[in-house]
Write an enzyme that holds these catalytic residues in place. Structure first.
Site, PDB file in Angstrom:
ATOM      1  N   GLU A   1     -12.738   7.508   9.896  1.00 13.05           N
ATOM      2  CA  GLU A   1     -11.383   6.990   9.694  1.00 13.05           C
ATOM      3  C   GLU A   1     -10.358   8.126   9.651  1.00 13.05           C
ATOM      4  OE1 GLU A   1     -11.219   3.627   7.052  1.00 13.05           O
ATOM      5  OE2 GLU A   1      -9.338   4.358   6.218  1.00 13.05           O
TER       6      GLU A   1
ATOM      7  N   GLU B   1     -10.579  -2.488  -0.176  1.00 12.67           N
ATOM      8  CA  GLU B   1     -11.089  -2.690   1.176  1.00 12.67           C
ATOM      9  C   GLU B   1     -10.748  -4.085   1.697  1.00 12.67           C
ATOM     10  OE1 GLU B   1     -11.712   0.026   2.437  1.00 12.67           O
ATOM     11  OE2 GLU B   1     -13.777   0.713   2.222  1.00 12.67           O
TER      12      GLU B   1
ATOM     13  N   ASP C   1      -0.526   6.385   4.754  1.00 11.16           N
ATOM     14  CA  ASP C   1      -1.896   5.884   4.545  1.00 11.16           C
ATOM     15  C   ASP C   1      -2.924   6.989   4.761  1.00 11.16           C
ATOM     16  OD1 ASP C   1      -3.094   3.514   3.571  1.00 11.16           O
ATOM     17  OD2 ASP C   1      -4.130   3.276   5.489  1.00 11.16           O
TER      18      ASP C   1
ATOM     19  N   GLU D   1      -1.031  -2.382  -3.854  1.00 12.36           N
ATOM     20  CA  GLU D   1      -1.044  -2.682  -2.421  1.00 12.36           C
ATOM     21  C   GLU D   1       0.296  -3.270  -1.969  1.00 12.36           C
ATOM     22  OE1 GLU D   1      -3.143  -2.042   0.059  1.00 12.36           O
ATOM     23  OE2 GLU D   1      -4.727  -1.123  -1.145  1.00 12.36           O
TER      24      GLU D   1
END
Ligand SMILES: Cc1ncc(CNC=O)c(N)n1
Length: 706
Positions: free
Chosen positions: A573, A625, A531, A695
């Site tokens: 992040e 998101e 990620d 995803e």
């Protein structure tokens, strides 16, 4: 047991503390107190404009500074702004030679705008109702004496408040109203109120007192029982009497004097001590109900010998020393009829003055803003406060405006159920033209689940104990021919249509294993490293969306700010990933992107192309998101068994303010889709599906399956 009487007249500058305290005190009570203290102590701008003090010098602001140079506290800002507000009639004040720093200047200017905006919303009937709600919060028997009840809509708000009170259940609500004519109409109002009360399960009685002339009103007509808390409400009557000043004076002399001034034998209505009255009168802006100095002096003279009353009146005279009747009448027309547009103008003025950055008042960002560190404390207070004022405005004003529009079909945007209810009430009592359809569109900036609880047609979770009663209530309305319908947005249609795939992406076994506390730590580490690579590729994609928003979204609606917030958060992040990887012993520099990740990143790159429309890219952005938001929020629900060491990860995307941010993105997307061509909508939907698939693949990859 004596009766506790509250007299409520509409007018004057109310004490806003009641409103702000609920919402703001925990945050910034002192500053707001300061602000309203200023407004209340010094009166309003109108006063200033008519006292001939327009050109008075503003004190040298530097001497107002309380402490170190360049170190203005919130209180300092408020005090300086308050002083200036009082002394200057100009809307904008040049502070360039004030000796303040740039930041201080900005703060003071912002506070000035707030004061101006606050002044504009000085009159809101709803506030009186709210004040009554507070006043009777401990009362089991409530008796409202409403002089001039009109539609009675105002009492639905009170009823709602009373039935949702669990600590102190209400025994009875009595409403007594006065009629001089149109008794039939008032009885109609009574019936509606009764059915409303029944649907809420609230014991209720309604009585009409008929008098041939308002001046014949006597307290014993009202049948006040022992132990009742009485609130006298005269929202419109006093104002309507103003057209005939003599009548007003007579009423005042008989009414007010009896209630306030007379003691002993003579005293008929008042059952509380003077200081209580004084507090109430000041609170309800009594002193502004068109009393000339002359009138008050007359009253004071009549009351000589009653020192409490005399003091009170004297203090009122002091407040109004400089007012004269003609000006007050002027004031009546400008201030007694608050107009939403003008307040909105104020907000847009606020908005424009601080355009860009974080002061956008148009919608989406408040919670984020308040809970974030953006801006200074004072900027946050003011921003938040202007929102609060805006949102506390419409409870029944806005619906009634729609009501007055006399349309057959009304589309109402709601923020809370109360507005919808009052509109229904008003519409149902309207004879001409009869309402054919009421369509309610829920829109808002709160979390979607919360919005759904507000919707009239479906409710996910029982929000209140009275849920059942409320549903029954809505059903009553449905029977009375009012149709309720929630507007469905494009994204909503898509999510319903592709529910299966969406759930696959947000309730993946990988997520479930975190939630159930049986995640394989090596899978988690795989996800973490992969990620990190994904997020690095995500940055230029988001930047491209930002560029497209800047170029493509014609209406200045704050898209850029929302997206910029997203870009900014990515900086943090990435640092978080590095820290987290170190913690878990994951070597980021040696990670090779796996196939699913590579494909996803390539897909992102393809979306960067200028040929991809803003709407399409925005849909991808929102979906990416939101999937993380929903997935990780799921791991934080009350019954989850997420391991403590993974909580922080889940918080990162699962927290409420990230949820609000996703909701802002969704609003952006829906706004774009609303005006998009069929071709773009088709492309956007296909893009959403691709995102969902990527995803799912990404979770599969992390989970070690394909
Ligand atoms: C694969 C994937 N999808 C969505 C996100 C959330 N967006 C930014 O962090 C993410 N980090 N990774």
């Amino acid at each position: 047991m004596s009766n506790d009487v509250l007299l409520s007249f509409v007018g004057g500058f109310p004490d806003k503390r009641s409103v702000c305290n609920n919402v703001c005190e925990s945050f910034y009570g002192a500053a707001i107190d300061g602000c309203y203290g200023l407004l209340n102590n010094y009166g309003n701008e109108f006063e200033r404009l008519h006292t001939g003090r327009k050109t008075e010098e503003v004190d040298d602001v530097t001497v107002l500074k309380n402490g170190v140079e360049g170190n203005f506290s919130t209180e300092d800002v408020m005090r300086v702004a308050g002083k200036m507000f009082i002394h200057s009639s100009r809307r904008s004040i040049d502070l360039s030679f004030s000796g303040l720093t740039l930041k201080e200047t900005q703060d003071v200017e912002l506070a000035l705008l707030l004061l101006a905006a606050a002044e504009k919303v000085g009159y809101r009937e709803f506030e009186w109702i709210q004040a009554i709600v507070e006043h009777v919060s401990k009362a089991k028997k409530v008796h409202i004496i409403d002089i001039g009840i009109k539609t009675g809509v105002q009492w639905t708000v009170l009823m709602q408040a009373l039935v949702s009170r669990y600590e102190c259940p209400i025994e009875i609500l009595k409403v007594t109203t006065v009629a001089t004519n149109e008794k039939r109409l008032i009885e109609g109002t009574g019936k509606w109120l009764l059915s409303f009360a029944q649907s809420l399960g609230l014991p209720f009685s309604f009585k009409v007192v008929v008098v041939s002339d308002m001046l014949d009103l006597k307290e014993n007509l009202f049948e006040v029982d022992v132990g009742e808390t009485v609130a006298v409400y005269a929202a419109t009557t006093l104002r309507s009497m103003l057209v005939m000043p003599n009548r007003f004076r007579t009423y005042n002399e008989k009414g007010i004097r009896n209630m306030v001034a007379a003691e002993g034998e003579e005293r008929r209505v008042r059952h509380v001590k003077f200081d209580v009255w004084r507090a109430f009168f000041v609170r309800y802006g009594m002193e502004e109900i068109l009393h000339t100095r002359y009138e008050w002096e007359m009253l004071a003279r009549q009351m000589e010998g009653n020192s409490g009353a005399f003091d009170f009146v004297k203090s009122v005279i002091k407040i109004h020393q400089l007012q004269v009747l003609s000006k007050l009448q002027d004031q009546a027309s400008t201030r007694f009829h608050p107009c939403m547009e003008s307040f909105d103008d104020y907000l847009s003025e606020l908005n424009e003055s601080f355009n860009g950055r974080c002061y956008n008042l148009s919608g989406d960002k408040i919670k984020e803003f308040v809970s974030s560190d953006a801006g200074t404390a004072i900027q946050r207070i003011i921003y938040y406060f202007s929102k609060v004022m805006k949102h506390s405005l419409p409870v029944y004003k806005r619906p009634l405006k729609a009501f007055r529009a006399r349309k057959k079909s009304i589309d109402l945007a709601i923020r809370s159920r109360a507005q919808g209810i009052s509109l229904m009430q008003a519409l149902a009592t309207r004879e001409n033209p009869p309402i054919e359809r009421l369509k309610i569109t829920a829109m808002g900036t709160t979390l979607r689940t919360k919005m759904e609880q507000t919707e009239f047609t479906r409710t996910k979770k029982p929000a209140f104990k009275t849920q059942f009663k409320k549903q029954q209530f809505y059903r009553n309305w449905l029977h009375s021919g009012i149709q309720m319908q929630a507007k469905i947005t494009v994204t909503e249609t898509w999510l319903r249509k592709h529910r299966h795939l969406y759930d696959g992406a947000t309730r993946h076994p990988f997520i479930r294993s975190i939630r159930d506390g049986n995640i394989d730590i090596s899978a988690f580490k795989t996800w973490l490293g992969q990620d990190y690579i994904f997020v690095r590729a995500f940055v230029p994609f988001v930047a491209s969306v930002l560029t497209k928003a800047y170029k493509g979204s014609d209406d200045a609606n704050g898209d850029v700010e929302v997206i910029l917030g997203g870009v900014a958060a990515l900086h943090d992040e990435i640092s978080w990933f590095k820290k987290e990887a170190f913690k878990w012993g994951v070597q980021l520099s040696s990670i090779v992107p796996q196939k699913a990740n590579q494909e996803y990143c390539r897909f992102l790159e393809s979306l960067i192309s200028p040929e991809v429309e803003y709407t399409v890219a925005a849909v991808a952005f929102w979906a990416i998101e939101t999937i993380y938001q929903e997935s990780f929020a799921h791991c934080l629900e009350d019954d989850s068994k997420t391991p403590p060491e993974l909580k922080e990860t889940c918080q990162r995307w699962g927290n409420e303010s990230f949820g609000e941010y996703c909701n802002s993105l969704r609003n952006i997307v829906d706004r774009q889709l609303e005006k998009a061509s069929d071709d773009v909508i088709t492309k956007a939907e296909a893009t959403l599906l691709r995102v969902l698939e990527h995803e799912v693949d990404f979770w599969n990859m992390s989970h070690g399956r394909t």
